[in-house]
Structure formats: C-alpha cells, structure tokens
Design an enzyme around this catalytic site. Structure first.
Site, PDB file in Angstrom:
ATOM      1  NE  ARG A  30     -14.289 -27.856 -35.381  1.00 44.51           N
ATOM      2  CZ  ARG A  30     -14.717 -26.763 -35.961  1.00 44.51           C
ATOM      3  NH1 ARG A  30     -15.861 -26.249 -35.624  1.00 44.51           N
ATOM      4  NH2 ARG A  30     -13.997 -26.168 -36.870  1.00 44.51           N
ATOM      5  NE  ARG A  39      -7.361 -33.752 -33.844  1.00 46.63           N
ATOM      6  CZ  ARG A  39      -6.149 -33.248 -33.692  1.00 46.63           C
ATOM      7  NH1 ARG A  39      -5.467 -33.504 -32.579  1.00 46.63           N
ATOM      8  NH2 ARG A  39      -5.612 -32.508 -34.640  1.00 46.63           N
ATOM      9  CG  ASP A  76     -13.281 -33.076 -43.232  1.00 46.27           C
ATOM     10  OD1 ASP A  76     -13.296 -32.494 -42.145  1.00 46.27           O
ATOM     11  OD2 ASP A  76     -13.160 -32.472 -44.321  1.00 46.27           O
ATOM     12  CE1 TYR A 154     -11.104 -25.990 -47.586  1.00 42.84           C
ATOM     13  CE2 TYR A 154     -13.385 -26.597 -47.969  1.00 42.84           C
ATOM     14  CZ  TYR A 154     -12.417 -26.001 -47.187  1.00 42.84           C
ATOM     15  OH  TYR A 154     -12.765 -25.412 -45.994  1.00 42.84           O
TER      16      TYR A 154
HETATM   17  O1  CP3 Z   1     -20.310 -32.436 -37.703  1.00 44.32           O
HETATM   18  C1  CP3 Z   1     -19.577 -33.269 -37.173  1.00 44.32           C
HETATM   19  O2  CP3 Z   1     -19.265 -33.230 -35.994  1.00 44.32           O
HETATM   20  C2  CP3 Z   1     -19.078 -34.439 -38.000  1.00 44.32           C
HETATM   21  C3  CP3 Z   1     -17.742 -34.322 -38.416  1.00 44.32           C
HETATM   22  C4  CP3 Z   1     -17.337 -33.250 -39.417  1.00 44.32           C
HETATM   23  C5  CP3 Z   1     -15.988 -32.847 -39.538  1.00 44.32           C
HETATM   24  N1  CP3 Z   1     -15.901 -32.020 -40.614  1.00 44.32           N
HETATM   25  C6  CP3 Z   1     -14.900 -33.302 -38.675  1.00 44.32           C
HETATM   26  C7  CP3 Z   1     -13.697 -32.467 -38.570  1.00 44.32           C
HETATM   27  C8  CP3 Z   1     -18.083 -32.562 -40.402  1.00 44.32           C
HETATM   28  C9  CP3 Z   1     -19.568 -32.570 -40.687  1.00 44.32           C
HETATM   29  C10 CP3 Z   1     -17.132 -31.808 -41.158  1.00 44.32           C
HETATM   30  C11 CP3 Z   1     -17.527 -30.997 -42.326  1.00 44.32           C
HETATM   31  C12 CP3 Z   1     -16.554 -30.061 -42.904  1.00 44.32           C
HETATM   32  N2  CP3 Z   1     -15.200 -30.214 -43.048  1.00 44.32           N
HETATM   33  C13 CP3 Z   1     -16.932 -28.830 -43.501  1.00 44.32           C
HETATM   34  C14 CP3 Z   1     -18.332 -28.331 -43.640  1.00 44.32           C
HETATM   35  C15 CP3 Z   1     -18.863 -27.784 -42.385  1.00 44.32           C
HETATM   36  C16 CP3 Z   1     -18.330 -26.420 -42.038  1.00 44.32           C
HETATM   37  O3  CP3 Z   1     -17.811 -26.303 -40.908  1.00 44.32           O
HETATM   38  O4  CP3 Z   1     -18.461 -25.506 -42.847  1.00 44.32           O
HETATM   39  C17 CP3 Z   1     -15.740 -28.218 -43.972  1.00 44.32           C
HETATM   40  C18 CP3 Z   1     -15.649 -26.879 -44.663  1.00 44.32           C
HETATM   41  C19 CP3 Z   1     -14.651 -29.107 -43.682  1.00 44.32           C
HETATM   42  C20 CP3 Z   1     -13.222 -28.954 -44.039  1.00 44.32           C
HETATM   43  C21 CP3 Z   1     -12.356 -28.943 -42.848  1.00 44.32           C
HETATM   44  N3  CP3 Z   1     -12.139 -30.041 -42.029  1.00 44.32           N
HETATM   45  C22 CP3 Z   1     -11.585 -27.869 -42.332  1.00 44.32           C
HETATM   46  C23 CP3 Z   1     -11.541 -26.481 -42.929  1.00 44.32           C
HETATM   47  C24 CP3 Z   1     -10.914 -28.330 -41.186  1.00 44.32           C
HETATM   48  C25 CP3 Z   1      -9.901 -27.605 -40.329  1.00 44.32           C
HETATM   49  C26 CP3 Z   1     -10.532 -26.599 -39.462  1.00 44.32           C
HETATM   50  C27 CP3 Z   1     -11.527 -27.158 -38.455  1.00 44.32           C
HETATM   51  O5  CP3 Z   1     -12.713 -27.058 -38.741  1.00 44.32           O
HETATM   52  O6  CP3 Z   1     -11.127 -27.715 -37.432  1.00 44.32           O
HETATM   53  C28 CP3 Z   1     -11.310 -29.674 -40.980  1.00 44.32           C
HETATM   54  C29 CP3 Z   1     -10.864 -30.558 -39.889  1.00 44.32           C
HETATM   55  C30 CP3 Z   1     -11.892 -31.244 -39.097  1.00 44.32           C
HETATM   56  N4  CP3 Z   1     -12.992 -31.887 -39.584  1.00 44.32           N
HETATM   57  C31 CP3 Z   1     -11.872 -31.423 -37.695  1.00 44.32           C
HETATM   58  C32 CP3 Z   1     -12.993 -32.191 -37.366  1.00 44.32           C
HETATM   59  C33 CP3 Z   1     -13.389 -32.697 -36.006  1.00 44.32           C
HETATM   60  C34 CP3 Z   1     -10.800 -30.889 -36.756  1.00 44.32           C
HETATM   61  C35 CP3 Z   1      -9.605 -31.739 -36.818  1.00 44.32           C
HETATM   62  C36 CP3 Z   1      -9.037 -31.929 -35.443  1.00 44.32           C
HETATM   63  O7  CP3 Z   1      -8.207 -31.113 -35.092  1.00 44.32           O
HETATM   64  O8  CP3 Z   1      -9.417 -32.905 -34.778  1.00 44.32           O
END
Ligand code: CP3
Length: 342
Positions: A30, A39, A76, A154
């Site tokens: 991010r 990415r 994730d 989900y």
């Molecule tokens: O914490 C960290 O940096 C480790 C990596 C991590 C990701 N997701 C990578 C990710 C962690 C711990 C998560 C947890 C996660 N994933 C949660 C719980 C934490 C929270 O924020 O409430 C949830 C609800 C998800 C589900 C999820 N994954 C969603 C809703 C999305 C899309 C929106 C967003 O957050 O970007 C993701 C994608 C995701 N997971 C990305 C990353 C780096 C973004 C994808 C990208 O565009 O590279």
C-alpha cells in the site's frame, strides 16, 4: 532464537520495557513505492500473494524503510475462504469479489475444513520461511488470520459491504447452521495458524475487522465462543485480538486467554484499560487520518496517546494505514514513539 530487537515480544510477555514497540497494521504493501513497483511489475495483488520470494521481500520493506519493531507477513485474510473452496478475485479499486458464496445452508457442507484445507496454503508457509531467513532475526514476524465472523461475512456476502446485512441476515435466519459454519472456519484457521507458527511466525494477530457490525448480544452469543476456542488451542505464541469497533465486548474479551487486545480509534484508552483489567497489553489506536496532519500535530497527538495508555502498550493505528498516507506522516509517527522513554 535470539532476536536483535525483541521489544515487541518482551512487551507481549508483560515485561518492563524501555518504551512501547511500534508497527502499523497494513504496513506491508500500500504505502511504499517499493511495494507498488513490485506489484505493478507482477500485474496484480494475487500474483504477489502466490509468489513467496516477493511476498517475503515486501514483508521486509517496511522494516528497512520505516524501522518498525515488528514485521507482518504479506498475505491476506481471504486465503482461508479460498482454501475452504470459495475462490475470489481482487478487483482494482473495488476490493475482493467471490465467484461462489455461502448462499444457502446446503453450501456449508461443501466446504473443505480443518487441516486438509489449511495445508493448501503452502505458499504462505514458504513465504514465512523465506522471510524469517532474510529478516535474520532483526525483528519478530507476525502471522495473522481473519476472525471467524469477519471471514464468514466475506464468505456469505461475497464482497465488501457497508453493512454486511446479507451475512447478518444469514446469522438471524439460520443461527444453528451459522454456528456450524463458524465452527468450520475456526477449525480451519486454528490449523492454519499452527502451520504458520511451525513455519516461523512469532506472534499471531486475529483481525475481526467487521466486529462493529454486530450487536453486543450477537457478538457475545456467537463470536466470543469462537475467539475463546482460538485462544485456548493456540498456545505456542502470543495472540493479539483486534476486534474493530467492539468496545462493547471488552468485558467479555477480558476472560480470553490472549496477551494483546487491539483497539480502534473510537475507544478511549482509559475506558479500554478499565474494561480489560490490568494484565493484557493494549495495542493501538491512533486515527489513521492523523498521519495526514502537520508533523508537529502528529507529534503532539502521538505524545498524548502515549501518555493516555502508559505502560503495557504496543503503538499502532486504530486500523490499517490508508494507501495514500504520506511517508513523512508515517515516519514522524514512528520517530515520536521511538524517542519516548517510560
Ligand atoms: O498488514 C499488512 O501489511 C500485511 C498484509 C495484509 C493485507 N491484507 C494485504 C493486502 C493484511 C494483514 C491484510 C488483512 C486484511 N485483508 C483485512 C483485515 C485488516 C483490515 O484492514 O481490516 C481485510 C478486511 C482484508 C480483505 C481485503 N484485502 C480487502 C477488503 C482488500 C481490498 C481493499 C484494500 O484494503 O486495499 C484487500 C487487498 C489487500 N490486502 C491489499 C493488500 C496490500 C491491496 C491490494 C493491492 O492493491 O495491492
């Protein structure tokens, strides 16, 4: 194992420490240009997820760039629904979208459950092994899972939602079957976390990101029981439970055998400490939007947060860091914590 920086683990063990440790939820990915470069070279999020060597690389990036006291494995929470049989894709600018969902009671029986489902996630365990090797014991590594409710949300909804009303409707209409679904998710996530621990993670954090959608009654009736099973069965490493927005359940969470409780920014530190008692470590809880403020404002608010929590505290945001957060804001936040002395 001897970690060069074990402040995070000493804090979770309840020891006297010199200052609170600091890391950020969603620090891997991010916010860092280095992450976005990898990415976009790979073409997408899931490609990166399935590539253990690069997943390890982006896990370590924030340790190099931000000097945080812990790493969190790049992965994730949605890998568990996928291992249980529900595939999803990550749609650019929209988030996850599932091909199949739990639409009716009969769908629950079709899921893969437990050890055999967890074992499919070998790419995660490999990423952990590579990360541990490359981290070279600089800081501890956090492994994580979604909580049973957030994963169910989900799996039923099939995508993000402002209300998760479809998943909640399922809970109200099919309480018994919902319980069976939650049991299956819990069994799978425990097997998964144990394999992560075997691969090398030092701490487990459970993300219940959508806890705030539920009433206290439903959370206490359905979810505390699942969290209790997780805390009872995972005994190898410390556990942090982050139930976002679940200030109403802190009294019940007090009874759980976990070491840390994550707090969102709506919860006052003193309120949480009174509800949870003196023993557990509190983690949080700056508003992620604070990091958009002037550096002087970030410094001041962070200092106020540090004094409001006092000891037995791990510094973090109240939710994941937002993608467009300026790095200067992130670094100011971390530096302010690192200069703090108890
Ligand atoms: O914490 C960290 O940096 C480790 C990596 C991590 C990701 N997701 C990578 C990710 C962690 C711990 C998560 C947890 C996660 N994933 C949660 C719980 C934490 C929270 O924020 O409430 C949830 C609800 C998800 C589900 C999820 N994954 C969603 C809703 C999305 C899309 C929106 C967003 O957050 O970007 C993701 C994608 C995701 N997971 C990305 C990353 C780096 C973004 C994808 C990208 O565009 O590279």
């Amino acid at each position: 194992m001897s970690l060069k920086n074990d402040l995070f683990l000493r804090t979770l063990a309840g020891q006297e420490v010199e200052r609170p440790p600091v890391w950020l939820m969603r620090q891997a990915g991010r916010i860092l240009p280095q992450y976005r470069a990898i990415r976009s070279r790979l073409g997408g999020f899931k490609e990166l997820l399935f590539n253990p060597a690069l997943a390890a690389e982006v896990t370590i990036q924030p340790v190099d760039e931000l000097d945080v006291d812990a790493a969190i494995i790049f992965s994730d929470i949605l890998v568990i629904p996928e291992a249980m049989g529900l595939d999803y894709s990550m749609v650019e600018k929209k988030g996850p979208l599932f091909d199949k969902t739990i639409n009716e009671v009969a769908d629950i029986k079709k899921l893969a459950v437990g050890q055999s489902a967890a074992e499919k996630l070998d790419y995660v365990f490999e990423a952990i092994q590579i990360t541990k090797k490359e981290l070279d014991d600089r800081v501890p590594l956090i492994g994580f899972s979604g909580a049973p409710w957030t994963l169910m949300a989900y799996m039923v909804e099939g995508q993000g939602s402002k209300t998760f009303a479809k998943a909640k409707k399922f809970l109200y209409q099919h309480p018994k079957e919902s319980e069976a679904l939650l049991d299956s998710i819990t069994e799978t996530l425990i097997a998964y976390c144990k394999l992560k621990i075997k691969a090398g993670v030092d701490v487990i954090q459970i993300f219940d990101s959508w806890a705030s959608m539920l009433s206290p009654d439903i959370y206490n009736r359905f979810m505390i029981k699942q969290l209790n099973r997780i805390c009872t069965e995972i005994t190898e490493v410390p556990i942090i439970l982050f139930s976002k927005g679940a200030w109403f359940a802190l009294n019940e969470m007090k009874t759980l055998d976990c070491q840390g409780i994550g707090l969102d920014w709506n919860t006052k530190p003193a309120f949480a400490r009174a509800a949870i008692g003196p023993d557990k470590i509190l983690q949080g809880n700056a508003d992620p939007c604070l990091l958009y403020a002037d550096p002087s404002e970030i410094q001041q608010k962070t200092k106020e947060m540090l004094s409001a929590f006092g000891k037995k505290h791990i510094v973090n945001l109240g939710h994941g860091v937002y993608p467009d957060t300026p790095l200067l804001g992130v670094k100011t936040f971390i530096k302010t914590v690192k200069e703090h002395k108890y």
